[in-house]
Design a protein around this motif. Structure first.
Motif, short mmCIF file in Angstrom:
data_model
loop_
_atom_site.label_atom_id
_atom_site.label_comp_id
_atom_site.label_asym_id
_atom_site.label_seq_id
_atom_site.Cartn_x
_atom_site.Cartn_y
_atom_site.Cartn_z
N ARG A 31 2.65 -4.49 -0.09
CA ARG A 31 3.74 -3.51 -0.15
C ARG A 31 3.48 -2.55 -1.28
O ARG A 31 3.05 -2.92 -2.32
CB ARG A 31 5.08 -4.22 -0.39
N GLN B 233 -0.18 5.89 1.40
CA GLN B 233 1.08 5.38 0.85
C GLN B 233 1.01 5.41 -0.67
O GLN B 233 -0.04 5.19 -1.26
CB GLN B 233 1.34 3.95 1.33
N LYS B 234 2.15 5.70 -1.28
CA LYS B 234 2.18 5.75 -2.74
C LYS B 234 2.16 4.34 -3.32
O LYS B 234 2.43 3.35 -2.64
CB LYS B 234 3.41 6.50 -3.22
#
Length: 982
Positions: free
Chosen positions: A982, A877-878
């Motif tokens: 997140r 994930q970035k």
């Protein structure tokens, strides 16, 4: 330290592969840098030079030019130059001035960027790794340089291109018959030499009428942009040498050969390759040298690679053929008499090759072979072939090897490649359709008087100013020349029945009519062509462009384009004789010879405009003649004397030289004409038999080795079917900011987006872009679309920017995995072989930049074999850049340690990479050297400089590969996260 001073060491930001550079010179506007490892010199503008100063700190390891190493403790500056202070490998304190640093030193830009918090997007990192992977395999593909062209996969063209482009400084005569694709062969050779780095600059000299055709062909088929140079363009450069204006320069022979000043400028430049089209027009004899020949001779003496193109190598006589070969190798071809003697030997070699097919057979067949071989290896193969007890597979292998040896060691294929229609096959039938017409009264009046009065011919020549026999053959020209005759009151085309016949056929929709077909009409001179076009317009309402020598190049191209347009183009194109040289009208199947040329070569050139490889229809040659006229007698001589309309035979010049004068004398005498035709036929059949038994037989066998050709074609098809290209292209276009829209039918349209990176080939911000396809077949069917391949300039530019720049060489990503606790660290390192070497060595065929991936967890455990690149990448994930910088800053010490450990892991892979590359290089070059040495003992066409160059190349490659090192190309930090992150 940012000021430039001679002796300082800098690296190129955009061309890191050049290695460590040394400042040579600095003035008020520019700085010149020598990159010693790659033997390249660059000059940059002083204010915006893309250079970074090399300065090492405490703990860095340095290598001196003479091989020893030191660890830096401190440094000082003396007169603008850095002097490093530290310990050598023996522990002695020493100093090392920066000027004495090794040119091959490495720089870990990825490491430096990462540790200073500079991170790129994850998809950039992915693209960088995939680019390295694809570049590695494409560079080693044997079809490199041949696969990207917009061409059909025709064996003889690909074999010649592959064979010639492999050679050091190729010097060959491309002499395929008309329509077999010499221009394509030359373009393929040039394209491969450019892509492999063996050539960077080329000079292409062609007849004026073909300059725009070459310009378009090189761009459309090979995506090569050339500089078209003429006098106006040259003057625009002022006092500068105009030939320095581009890497690929295309110029008109007519212009250059007439201008000694421009010739001197061309000769003053450094070129890697010289291409000369229609080389048979260069005049040479033992007593006199024409200006064009002299110009090419001087250029060929300076330029290492030379390609001469001609469809008529021997048709203009053995002396003319010798003159072409003399340009390629003046040491080998220095004596015309000796060259004539060698011709006799080719019959024996051809007979020996034919005898191989019959072995084991009669003793006479073995004797034919032993008459031309005496090498131990060849005799051993002959024993195997002649032994009936051996297995058929063994004997066939021996037969194939012997055939190749005979062709190599005794044939002529080292300097000349000639394919014929008979050898290539697949050509359409030719149908001659003769239309007999009654001569109109203005023509009959003159012909009757010529029949009655023997002296009238001399009067007619004086009165018209025409030559003999043109005055007899071209009756409309004669009529125009007799303008003062009170009976000549109307334009010739108003009463000439050939015009009426042509108009009727153009309007005829029945079978045999031209109503639904394109028609090319060729006439002898410009006035006839212009008058005929006027007649078609006035009498029939047909718009027929005229193609003649009085037009500018742009006007000629416009006329040809109007004829070629399938949808809205004109039905008829009318050409003067110039229309029979160089132009390709293979989309047309009807040729009208409004009159007949006087020379057989011109006749074949006319037919060759349509009868070309790729022609899918039978060729219909329509010849209207006047009954009982000299033109009809000329037609008989062509048909009955030499089968001139059935197929090319390459004997036209020799036959015309023998009987041209006699033919002119009997055009008004039927009985004497029969005798001339009979003698012509006898000579034609005798010469045809001699050619087919000797040199031509060898050339046909040598001009296409089908096993080699099929191997090249298979390699091309592998690249054509490469599904990875579409996936890579889609990812690269997205990252570089190019919008791609599917058009259906395998087509897509590429258009710059506002975010597109500047400078991509064919794409300019604010413009429409272009349509393209990945399919070879669709690209061949549509001239208005481009074919995207691994060799297309757009793909190569994107790959080179990635490989030579810093795009994607750092990244940080998050990995969420239920089996891995949050906060754990992994480092994915991509190392890349670095081996500076001159481009001319084409090192990449043996050792292209090779990626070594190392994946370490935070304890230093090597996970490379357990977790694949693709498997890992799809789960990442970035993360925002600010977060990434903070994460890196918090783990700096750990990252340094892991990168150092990764270097050690990668270094274990290097010896096997070097060993494999050296093995590939030695296997290929040693075999080629052994072959060339064997050839040189029997075939003087093998130049000594070829052998020397091959030995030097092997030595240089061996040394370069041995110095290969690994450098950190890219690094990605991976941090595991829990579900709440997140």
């Amino acid at each position: 330290m940012s000021d430039f001073s001679p002796g300082q060491r800098w690296i190129s930001d955009g061309e890191a592969e050049l290695g460590l550079g040394t400042i040579l010179n600095v003035d008020a506007r520019s700085v010149t840098v020598l990159f010693g490892a790659s033997q390249e010199t660059r000059t940059y503008g002083l204010r915006h030079a893309p250079l970074t100063r090399v300065a090492f700190g405490s703990g860095d390891r340095l290598q001196a030019a003479d091989g020893w190493q030191m660890t830096v403790d401190d440094s000082k500056e003396v007169d603008g130059l850095i002097v490093y202070i530290g310990e050598d490998d023996s522990g002695e304190l020493t100093e090392l001035p920066e000027a004495r640093l090794a040119d091959t030193m490495q720089f870990d830009q990825a490491r430096d960027r990462l540790l200073t918090g500079q991170v790129d997007r994850n998809d950039w990192f992915d693209l960088r790794f995939r680019t390295l992977h694809h570049h590695h395999r494409i560079e080693q593909n044997p079809a490199l340089g041949l696969a990207g062209a917009r061409i059909d996969l025709i064996p003889h063209q690909l074999y010649i291109a592959d064979e010639v482009a492999r050679r050091h400084a190729p010097r060959v005569l491309l002499a395929d018959e008309v329509g077999l694709g010499k221009t394509i062969e030359a373009g393929l050779i040039l394209h491969r030499l450019l892509l492999s780095g063996r050539a960077e600059r080329a000079l292409i000299l062609v007849p004026a009428s073909l300059t725009h055709q070459w310009l378009v062909e090189l761009l459309r088929r090979f995506s090569l942009e050339v500089t078209l140079l003429d006098e106006a363009q040259s003057q625009a450069h002022g006092q500068a040498n105009p030939f320095e204006a581009g890497q690929l320069v295309l110029a008109s022979q007519d212009w250059l050969f007439a201008n000694t000043h421009r010739q001197a400028q061309a000769e003053a430049c450094d070129w890697d390759l010289l291409i000369v089209d229609e080389a048979h027009h260069l005049d040479w004899s033992e007593d006199e040298v024409g200006p064009g020949y002299a110009c090419v001779e001087r250029l060929a003496a300076k330029i290492a690679g030379v390609l001469l193109l001609t469809a008529t190598p021997e048709q203009m006589g053995l002396t003319s053929h010798f003159a072409r070969l003399r340009l390629l190798d003046p040491d080998r071809y220095h004596d015309l008499a000796q060259f004539r003697d060698e011709e006799q030997h080719y019959v024996e070699v051809a007979e020996a090759i034919d005898a191989l097919e019959r072995l084991p057979g009669e003793a006479a067949d073995r004797e034919r072979v032993t008459a031309v071989i005496d090498e131990p290896d060849s005799l051993a193969l002959l024993d195997t072939l002649a032994d009936a007890e051996r297995a058929e597979a063994q004997r066939q292998s021996a037969r194939d090897q012997l055939r190749d040896q005979l062709l190599d060691r005794h044939g002529t294929g080292r300097v000349m490649f000639r394919n014929s229609r008979r050898h290539v096959g697949g050509f359409p039938e030719r149908h001659l359709e003769v239309v007999s017409l009654e001569a109109p009264s203005p023509y009959r009046r003159v012909l009757r008087r010529l029949g009655r009065d023997e002296d009238y011919l001399d009067e007619l020549l004086i009165e018209t100013g025409l030559d003999h026999p043109e005055v007899l053959i071209y009756l409309d020209t004669m009529y125009r020349a007799l303008a003062d005759d009170p009976l000549n009151t109307e334009p010739w085309w108003q009463f000439d029945p050939r015009v009426t016949w042509l108009l009727e056929r153009l309007a005829d929709t029945a079978e045999g009519g031209f109503a639904d077909d394109k028609v090319l009409v060729i006439a002898h001179d410009r006035e006839t062509a212009q008058g005929l076009a006027e007649a078609l317009r006035v009498l029939g309402g047909f718009h027929a462009p005229v193609f003649h020598e009085g037009l500018t190049l742009v006007e000629r191209d416009r006329a040809a384009a109007a004829f070629a347009d399938e949808e809205e183009g004109c039905q008829v194109l009318v050409c003067s004789e110039i229309g029979s040289e160089g132009r390709n009208f293979q989309f047309c199947r009807h040729l009208v010879m409004f009159d007949l040329p006087l020379h057989p070569d011109q006749l074949e050139q006319r037919i060759g405009r349509l009868d070309r490889i790729g022609q899918r229809h039978a060729i219909h040659v329509h010849v209207p003649v006047f009954t009982g006229s000299p033109g009809e007698k000329l037609l008989r001589w062509y048909r009955e004397g030499m089968d001139a309309f059935s197929a090319p035979h390459g004997l036209g010049s020799e036959i015309f030289a023998a009987f041209g004068d006699a033919l002119a004398d009997v055009l008004l005498d039927d009985e004497s004409l029969d005798e001339v035709i009979e003698e012509t036929r006898a000579l034609f059949e005798a010469r045809l038999a001699e050619r087919n038994a000797g040199r031509n037989r060898l050339l046909e066998l040598n001009a296409c080795r089908h096993e080699r050709a099929e191997a090249v074609i298979e390699a091309i098809r592998t690249l054509d079917a490469d599904k990875a290209l579409a996936r890579y292209l889609d990812q690269a276009l997205d990252i570089f900011g190019v919008d791609s829209h599917e058009l259906g039918g395998g087509l897509l349209h590429l258009q710059p987006s506002p975010q597109m990176l500047d400078g991509l080939p064919g794409l300019v911000k604010g413009e429409e872009g272009f349509s393209a396809t990945l399919s070879r077949g669709r690209a061949l069917a549509r001239d208005d679309i481009q074919r995207l391949s691994w060799e297309h300039p757009l793909l190569r530019e994107m790959m080179e920017r990635i490989l030579n720049g810093t795009m994607g060489n750092t990244a940080l990503a998050l990995l969420k995995h239920p089996a891995i606790p949050a906060g754990r660290l992994m480092v994915e390192l991509v190392f890349r072989t670095h081996c500076p070497a001159p481009k001319r060595l084409h090192l990449n065929r043996f050792l292209p930049p090779t990626a070594v991936r190392v994946l370490l967890d935070e304890s230093g455990a090597n996970l490379t074999d357990k977790v694949s690149f693709t498997g890992l990448a799809k789960n990442l994930q970035k993360v925002k850049k600010a977060v990434a910088r903070d994460l890196i800053k918090s783990r700096l010490a750990q990252l340094r340690e892991l990168i150092d450990r990764g270097e050690g892991e990668a270094e274990r892979e290097l010896p096997s990479i070097i060993e494999a590359a050296q093995g590939r290089m030695r296997a290929e070059l040693d075999a080629e050297h052994t072959r060339l040495e064997a050839l040189a003992r029997r075939n003087p066409a093998v130049r000594e400089d070829e052998l020397t160059a091959l030995r030097d190349e092997r030595q240089a490659l061996d040394a370069a590969i041995e110095t290969a090192r690994l450098r950190l190309d890219a690094v990605r930090v991976i941090v595991t996260v829990g579900d709440e992150t997140r």
